[in-house]
Design a protein around this motif. Structure first.
Motif, mmCIF file in Angstrom:
data_model
loop_
_atom_site.group_PDB
_atom_site.id
_atom_site.type_symbol
_atom_site.label_atom_id
_atom_site.label_comp_id
_atom_site.label_asym_id
_atom_site.label_seq_id
_atom_site.Cartn_x
_atom_site.Cartn_y
_atom_site.Cartn_z
ATOM 1 N N VAL A 1 0.867 -1.181 0.000
ATOM 2 C CA VAL A 1 0.000 0.000 0.000
ATOM 3 C C VAL A 1 0.901 1.228 0.000
ATOM 4 N N ALA A 2 0.582 2.231 -0.835
ATOM 5 C CA ALA A 2 1.397 3.454 -0.896
ATOM 6 C C ALA A 2 0.741 4.561 -0.079
ATOM 7 N N LEU A 3 1.580 5.282 0.662
ATOM 8 C CA LEU A 3 1.112 6.424 1.457
ATOM 9 C C LEU A 3 1.611 7.705 0.805
ATOM 10 N N ASP A 4 0.677 8.605 0.490
ATOM 11 C CA ASP A 4 1.056 9.862 -0.159
ATOM 12 C C ASP A 4 0.483 11.026 0.650
ATOM 13 N N LYS A 5 1.035 12.210 0.450
ATOM 14 C CA LYS A 5 0.529 13.395 1.137
ATOM 15 C C LYS A 5 0.047 14.411 0.107
ATOM 16 N N VAL A 6 -1.061 15.073 0.399
ATOM 17 C CA VAL A 6 -1.588 16.071 -0.535
ATOM 18 C C VAL A 6 -1.505 17.451 0.102
ATOM 19 N N GLN B 1 -1.000 19.508 -6.657
ATOM 20 C CA GLN B 1 -0.309 19.581 -7.950
ATOM 21 C C GLN B 1 -0.856 18.591 -8.971
ATOM 22 N N ARG B 2 -1.418 17.472 -8.474
ATOM 23 C CA ARG B 2 -1.857 16.432 -9.415
ATOM 24 C C ARG B 2 -3.314 16.587 -9.837
ATOM 25 N N PHE B 3 -3.967 17.655 -9.430
ATOM 26 C CA PHE B 3 -5.385 17.859 -9.720
ATOM 27 C C PHE B 3 -6.169 16.593 -9.356
ATOM 28 N N THR B 4 -6.916 16.012 -10.325
ATOM 29 C CA THR B 4 -7.705 14.829 -9.960
ATOM 30 C C THR B 4 -6.925 13.525 -10.162
ATOM 31 N N GLU B 5 -5.705 13.631 -10.680
ATOM 32 C CA GLU B 5 -4.899 12.412 -10.919
ATOM 33 C C GLU B 5 -4.161 11.991 -9.649
ATOM 34 N N VAL B 6 -4.870 11.930 -8.542
ATOM 35 C CA VAL B 6 -4.217 11.678 -7.254
ATOM 36 C C VAL B 6 -3.716 10.242 -7.110
ATOM 37 N N LEU B 7 -4.332 9.319 -7.829
ATOM 38 C CA LEU B 7 -3.957 7.909 -7.680
ATOM 39 C C LEU B 7 -2.881 7.450 -8.671
ATOM 40 N N ALA B 8 -2.649 8.259 -9.695
ATOM 41 C CA ALA B 8 -1.767 7.808 -10.788
ATOM 42 C C ALA B 8 -0.369 7.393 -10.317
ATOM 43 N N PRO B 9 0.340 8.198 -9.511
ATOM 44 C CA PRO B 9 1.707 7.793 -9.139
ATOM 45 C C PRO B 9 1.736 6.468 -8.372
ATOM 46 N N ILE C 1 -3.235 5.200 0.566
ATOM 47 C CA ILE C 1 -3.661 6.048 1.690
ATOM 48 C C ILE C 1 -3.163 7.459 1.378
ATOM 49 N N GLY C 2 -4.070 8.409 1.291
ATOM 50 C CA GLY C 2 -3.701 9.804 1.020
ATOM 51 C C GLY C 2 -3.908 10.624 2.290
ATOM 52 N N VAL C 3 -2.833 11.276 2.739
ATOM 53 C CA VAL C 3 -2.932 12.118 3.926
ATOM 54 C C VAL C 3 -3.203 13.547 3.477
ATOM 55 N N PRO D 1 -8.240 -0.288 -3.671
ATOM 56 C CA PRO D 1 -8.847 0.382 -2.520
ATOM 57 C C PRO D 1 -8.043 1.632 -2.191
ATOM 58 N N ALA D 2 -8.742 2.742 -1.917
ATOM 59 C CA ALA D 2 -8.048 4.014 -1.712
ATOM 60 C C ALA D 2 -8.817 4.848 -0.698
ATOM 61 N N ILE D 3 -8.089 5.421 0.256
ATOM 62 C CA ILE D 3 -8.749 6.208 1.319
ATOM 63 C C ILE D 3 -7.990 7.492 1.609
ATOM 64 N N TRP D 4 -8.743 8.490 2.064
ATOM 65 C CA TRP D 4 -8.162 9.720 2.589
ATOM 66 C C TRP D 4 -8.172 9.653 4.109
ATOM 67 N N VAL D 5 -7.115 10.193 4.729
ATOM 68 C CA VAL D 5 -7.119 10.385 6.190
ATOM 69 C C VAL D 5 -6.691 11.822 6.466
ATOM 70 N N ASP D 6 -7.057 12.338 7.664
ATOM 71 C CA ASP D 6 -6.680 13.720 7.975
ATOM 72 C C ASP D 6 -5.224 13.788 8.463
ATOM 73 N N LYS D 7 -4.730 15.013 8.653
ATOM 74 C CA LYS D 7 -3.294 15.142 8.951
ATOM 75 C C LYS D 7 -2.934 14.613 10.329
ATOM 76 N N GLU D 8 -3.874 14.630 11.287
ATOM 77 C CA GLU D 8 -3.578 14.063 12.610
ATOM 78 C C GLU D 8 -3.383 12.558 12.496
ATOM 79 N N ALA D 9 -4.257 11.904 11.731
ATOM 80 C CA ALA D 9 -4.108 10.459 11.501
ATOM 81 C C ALA D 9 -2.794 10.192 10.765
ATOM 82 N N GLY D 10 -2.463 11.082 9.812
ATOM 83 C CA GLY D 10 -1.227 10.930 9.048
ATOM 84 C C GLY D 10 -0.005 10.935 9.954
ATOM 85 N N SER D 11 0.020 11.821 10.955
ATOM 86 C CA SER D 11 1.157 11.881 11.885
ATOM 87 C C SER D 11 1.269 10.580 12.672
ATOM 88 N N LYS D 12 0.129 10.048 13.124
ATOM 89 C CA LYS D 12 0.156 8.794 13.903
ATOM 90 C C LYS D 12 0.707 7.643 13.062
#
Ligand SMILES: [Zn+2]
Length: 453
Positions: free
Chosen positions: A130-135, A170-178, A188-190, A213-224
């Motif tokens: 699973v890849a973790l990315d930040k937006v 920066q990726r507009f709607t192409e958030v999953l492509a990389p 998982i997108g933080v 499967p792809a999910i967003w989490v908030d920045k507090e969850a991202g830090s944890k």
């Protein structure tokens, strides 16, 4: 480049009987309240269906003719939340359990488990991961947008110092492509660089089904999560409750007859990511205001069509379908005017969003027809619509980033009004975000442009 010339002296003033019968701002706002009251208006949802019926009733009430729904096939995404648990491989009793929100059109799963890696990592395991990315939302100095503009109206010289936060990274709607390009089997997108705390980001909305499967989490969850990743190999366990299926919705159209057999189309979209007030409660209400006003006006030079499209949140399906099926009408169309997003500017504060009391920067995408550009500039200054930029349709991409943008590609002259506030795809797009003071002047500016045609 200077501010647009002000020839408002020769034009009707704000209290001119000329605008008699135009709905007042409280009436327009009450429509937005009703629209928000339908609840979440995604394609396929009951809220969007009820909104369509309500629009038809309004059009009938105003005395418009040929009020009807036109079928639009589209992909429907129905979700019921997501969850995420991340645990240490060596000691599963050490874990974090964080709130999560599924990306639209992603893959529903129950407890999909795989090792977690940062997207920029170079050490990917053999097999699933699973890849973790930040937006981070993009921030643009308005000086830059001003430098791109054909003309602008900024009587307080605010563009010198304002910086706008856009609703995209920066990726507009192409958030999953990389992540998908490197073979990740989960995402998982933080939502790290957002000025408020959120996981409810309705992006991507291009209607393209993506098989991970792809999910967003908030920045507090991202830090944890990041902290746990620092302690050893971790496993992400993702659940997404949802369903992708082919369905349909409807474009709602209605007409008024004019003297000449040519058309003005005034449109927006009726669906939305949430029970959204700005996106596009304001757009629907501004189209209704035009419909009500022009229905009472005897002097209509051209036929008018009022169009509220389906499936903006599914790849702009409604506008595409309308253009595909109304070739002949488009040849006789003098202008297509799209009205979206009368928005308040906001700033983040303690995890929340606070309206600053000022409007978000106003974009007026205008076809490169000199008389039209002049007419728009003059209407903006007559209505004192500060923070306005007149932009060429293809200044950012092939067509304006609006629901109506496709009309430009179809060769129809356009005027697309919209703003792009940072909360456009967020659950926090609530009634306090509506630029109430702008509703009437924006609408009247549109009337002035139509009268100039
Ligand atoms: Zn919109």
């Amino acid at each position: 480049m200077a501010n647009s010339g002000d020839d408002s002296q020769s034009r009707p003033t704000l209290n001119d009987p000329h605008f008699e019968g135009f709905p007042e701002a409280p009436e327009i706002f009450s429509w937005i309240e009703e629209i928000v009251g339908f609840g979440v208006r995604r394609p396929g949802y009951e809220g969007d269906f009820n909104c369509q019926e309500w629009i038809k009733n309004k059009f009938n009430e105003f005395g418009l003719v040929e009020v009807k729904g036109e079928e639009v096939p589209l992909n429907i995404w129905q979700e019921n939340g997501a969850s995420l648990k991340v645990y240490l491989l060596d000691n599963p009793s050490i874990f974090v359990d964080v709130p999560a929100y599924p990306l639209p059109f992603s893959k529903p799963v129950e407890n999909f488990q795989a090792p977690l890696r940062h997207l920029e990592s170079t050490d990917f395991p053999n097999g699933d991961f699973v890849a973790l990315d930040k937006v981070q939302l993009s921030e643009v100095p308005l000086q830059f947008f001003r430098s791109l503009a054909t003309s602008y109206f900024d009587p307080e010289n605010e563009f010198d110092s304002l910086v706008q936060t856009l609703p995209f990274g920066q990726r507009f709607t192409e958030v999953l492509a990389p992540a998908m390009n490197i073979g990740a089997k989960g995402f998982i997108g933080v939502l790290d660089g957002f000025p408020w705390l959120t996981k409810e980001y309705y992006v991507p909305y291009d209607g393209i089904i993506r098989d991970i499967p792809a999910i967003w989490v908030d920045k507090e969850a991202g830090s944890k999560i990041t902290e746990l990743m620092g302690r050893g190999e971790v496993i992400a366990s993702i659940s997404v409750k949802g369903r992708n299926y082919s369905g349909s919705s409807q474009n709602i159209v209605a007409s008024l007859k004019g003297k000449e057999d040519k058309w003005i189309i005034i449109g927006s979209h009726h669906d939305a990511p949430w029970a959204s007030a700005v996106e596009d409660g304001t757009g629907i209400a501004m189209v209704l205001a035009q419909a009500k006003y022009w229905s009472k006006t005897a002097e209509r030079k051209y036929n008018m069509m009022f169009l509220l499209t389906a499936g903006h949140m599914s790849g702009g399906a409604g506008t595409r379908k309308f253009i595909e099926t109304h070739n002949e009408l488009l040849k006789d169309t003098v202008i297509e005017i799209h009205l979206e997003h009368a928005a308040n500017e906001c700033r983040g504060e303690n995890g929340n969003l606070i309206a600053t009391g000022e409007p978000e920067c106003r974009w007026w995408f205008t076809s490169e027809i000199e008389e039209l550009q002049k007419s728009v500039a003059s209407a903006i200054s007559a209505e004192n619509l500060k923070r306005s930029l007149i932009l060429k349709p293809d200044i950012f991409m092939e067509h304006p980033p609006t629901d109506g943008g496709f009309f430009h590609l179809a060769g129809v002259p356009i005027l697309d009004f919209l703003t792009a506030p940072m909360y456009l795809f967020d659950k926090l797009d609530t009634l306090d975000k509506v630029d109430v003071n702008g509703l009437l002047p924006i609408s009247r500016a549109v009337v002035r442009v139509i009268e100039d045609l």
